[in-house]
Write a protein that holds these residues in place. Structure first.
Motif, mmCIF file in Angstrom:
data_model
loop_
_atom_site.group_PDB
_atom_site.id
_atom_site.type_symbol
_atom_site.label_atom_id
_atom_site.label_comp_id
_atom_site.label_asym_id
_atom_site.label_seq_id
_atom_site.Cartn_x
_atom_site.Cartn_y
_atom_site.Cartn_z
ATOM 1 N N GLU A 137 0.860 -1.186 0.000
ATOM 2 C CA GLU A 137 0.000 0.000 0.000
ATOM 3 C C GLU A 137 0.893 1.232 0.000
ATOM 4 N N ILE A 138 0.691 2.122 -0.974
ATOM 5 C CA ILE A 138 1.501 3.335 -1.076
ATOM 6 C C ILE A 138 0.590 4.550 -1.107
ATOM 7 N N PHE A 139 0.891 5.527 -0.262
ATOM 8 C CA PHE A 139 0.186 6.810 -0.267
ATOM 9 C C PHE A 139 1.007 7.797 -1.095
ATOM 10 N N VAL A 140 0.347 8.436 -2.058
ATOM 11 C CA VAL A 140 1.019 9.349 -2.967
ATOM 12 C C VAL A 140 0.627 10.780 -2.626
ATOM 13 N N GLY A 141 1.633 11.621 -2.407
ATOM 14 C CA GLY A 141 1.379 13.013 -2.083
ATOM 15 C C GLY A 141 2.332 13.484 -1.001
ATOM 16 N N ASP A 142 1.998 14.594 -0.390
ATOM 17 C CA ASP A 142 2.812 15.191 0.671
ATOM 18 C C ASP A 142 2.695 14.330 1.926
ATOM 19 N N ILE A 143 3.816 13.830 2.423
ATOM 20 C CA ILE A 143 3.784 12.947 3.592
ATOM 21 C C ILE A 143 3.189 13.640 4.812
ATOM 22 N N PHE A 144 3.251 14.961 4.851
ATOM 23 C CA PHE A 144 2.696 15.679 5.995
ATOM 24 C C PHE A 144 1.162 15.681 5.986
ATOM 25 N N ASP A 145 0.556 15.210 4.905
ATOM 26 C CA ASP A 145 -0.900 15.043 4.857
ATOM 27 C C ASP A 145 -1.334 13.668 5.361
ATOM 28 N N LEU A 146 -0.361 12.832 5.729
ATOM 29 C CA LEU A 146 -0.680 11.485 6.195
ATOM 30 C C LEU A 146 -1.018 11.517 7.686
ATOM 31 N N SER A 147 -2.087 10.845 8.048
ATOM 32 C CA SER A 147 -2.510 10.776 9.447
ATOM 33 C C SER A 147 -2.369 9.350 9.958
ATOM 34 N N ALA A 148 -2.412 9.199 11.265
ATOM 35 C CA ALA A 148 -2.346 7.870 11.866
ATOM 36 C C ALA A 148 -3.530 7.022 11.428
ATOM 37 N N GLU A 149 -4.691 7.655 11.288
ATOM 38 C CA GLU A 149 -5.894 6.920 10.896
ATOM 39 C C GLU A 149 -5.753 6.371 9.475
ATOM 40 N N ARG A 150 -5.213 7.188 8.577
ATOM 41 C CA ARG A 150 -5.041 6.730 7.198
ATOM 42 C C ARG A 150 -3.934 5.690 7.094
ATOM 43 N N LEU A 151 -2.866 5.893 7.807
ATOM 44 C CA LEU A 151 -1.747 4.965 7.731
ATOM 45 C C LEU A 151 -2.106 3.613 8.315
ATOM 46 N N GLY A 152 -2.804 3.615 9.427
ATOM 47 C CA GLY A 152 -3.114 2.367 10.109
ATOM 48 C C GLY A 152 -1.933 1.886 10.939
ATOM 49 N N MET A 153 -2.101 0.755 11.594
ATOM 50 C CA MET A 153 -1.077 0.227 12.479
ATOM 51 C C MET A 153 0.145 -0.232 11.690
ATOM 52 N N VAL A 154 1.322 0.146 12.172
ATOM 53 C CA VAL A 154 2.564 -0.364 11.595
ATOM 54 C C VAL A 154 3.407 -0.970 12.716
ATOM 55 N N ASP A 155 4.154 -2.000 12.370
ATOM 56 C CA ASP A 155 4.993 -2.681 13.349
ATOM 57 C C ASP A 155 6.403 -2.123 13.412
ATOM 58 N N ALA A 156 6.839 -1.473 12.334
ATOM 59 C CA ALA A 156 8.185 -0.914 12.300
ATOM 60 C C ALA A 156 8.288 0.088 11.160
ATOM 61 N N VAL A 157 9.319 0.923 11.245
ATOM 62 C CA VAL A 157 9.629 1.919 10.218
ATOM 63 C C VAL A 157 11.022 1.626 9.683
ATOM 64 N N TYR A 158 11.165 1.674 8.373
ATOM 65 C CA TYR A 158 12.475 1.577 7.740
ATOM 66 C C TYR A 158 12.723 2.893 7.016
ATOM 67 N N ASP A 159 13.596 3.712 7.581
ATOM 68 C CA ASP A 159 13.895 5.033 7.030
ATOM 69 C C ASP A 159 15.299 5.008 6.444
ATOM 70 N N ARG A 160 15.346 4.764 5.152
ATOM 71 C CA ARG A 160 16.637 4.752 4.465
ATOM 72 C C ARG A 160 16.930 6.087 3.792
ATOM 73 N N ALA A 161 15.903 6.745 3.296
ATOM 74 C CA ALA A 161 16.136 7.908 2.438
ATOM 75 C C ALA A 161 15.226 9.084 2.742
ATOM 76 N N ALA A 162 14.543 9.061 3.877
ATOM 77 C CA ALA A 162 13.594 10.132 4.178
ATOM 78 C C ALA A 162 14.244 11.263 4.969
ATOM 79 N N LEU A 163 14.753 10.958 6.151
ATOM 80 C CA LEU A 163 15.331 12.015 6.992
ATOM 81 C C LEU A 163 16.467 12.720 6.264
ATOM 82 N N VAL A 164 17.308 11.962 5.562
ATOM 83 C CA VAL A 164 18.458 12.573 4.881
ATOM 84 C C VAL A 164 18.053 13.358 3.641
#
Length: 213
Positions: free
Chosen positions: A100-127
């Motif tokens: 499942e991929i959400f397309v658009g500005d990540i700051f428009d993403l909410s917890a309700e839309r994202l749903g439960m996640v077990d982990a985050v893999y941040d390879r290229a976002a913060l940098v």
């Protein structure tokens, strides 16, 4: 960076940041998250990374967020998946089995839309984000994922030596963003062979972030 910067990159195929194979640091360290098969992993600013295909092959469910619809269209095509498309306010959602991929500005993403996640893999976002956006990003990420465990990869170098992206994230800055909610463990730190973009010496670091509570 401005959204137009990334849209231009994808439109012109100027995507040297897109790896030609799954990230070896992911393969080496992902087990440190100790996830069961079927766990749901969130990849912020995911592009069309081949890491997604690898995670799916390992039996995980993947949810991502990506600004460029071109990247998402190519991702599904390269995975030979036909997505179901829907619109959710400012975002579009592409879905197929396990992905499942959400397309658009990540700051428009909410917890309700994202749903439960077990982990985050941040390879290229913060940098990928300039310093003026990083605090807002990390606060948003903690909020929408309920401070889920993270495997995070960053670069550490003298920012004056290269403008970025990818931007340099020092240990002090990373701690400022996450130490209140997480125990931070450095799993590896390796010199970038030939320098980052061939321009400057840099360390590529892998961190495990485990919630304090």
């Amino acid at each position: 960076m401005e959204a137009s910067f990334w849209h231009k990159k994808w439109k012109s195929k100027d995507i040297a940041f897109h790896g030609s194979s799954p990230n070896p640091l992911l393969l080496r360290h992902f087990d440190m998250l100790r996830l069961d098969r079927g766990a749901r992993v969130f990849l912020p600013l995911c592009g069309k990374t081949l890491d997604i295909g690898w995670l799916l092959e390992q039996g995980f469910s993947v949810v991502g967020a990506e600004l460029s619809e071109i990247a998402v269209e190519e991702l599904f095509a390269e995975l030979c998946l036909i997505p179901q498309r829907s619109e959710l306010g400012q975002l579009k959602r592409y879905r197929a089995a396990g992905l499942e991929i959400f397309v658009g500005d990540i700051f428009d993403l909410s917890a309700e839309r994202l749903g439960m996640v077990d982990a985050v893999y941040d390879r290229a976002a913060l940098v990928a984000l300039p310093d003026k956006l990083r605090s807002a990003y990390t606060a948003m990420l903690k909020r929408v994922t309920n401070s889920a465990p993270q495997l995070l990869i960053n670069y550490d170098y003298q920012q004056n030596d290269m403008p970025g992206p990818p931007f340099s994230i020092s240990d002090v800055e990373l701690s400022a963003h996450y130490d209140g909610e997480y125990h931070l463990t450095l799993l590896s730190s390796e010199a970038v062979l030939g320098g980052l973009k061939g321009q400057c010496a840099a360390q590529e670091k892998v961190w495990l972030l485990q919630p304090r509570s």
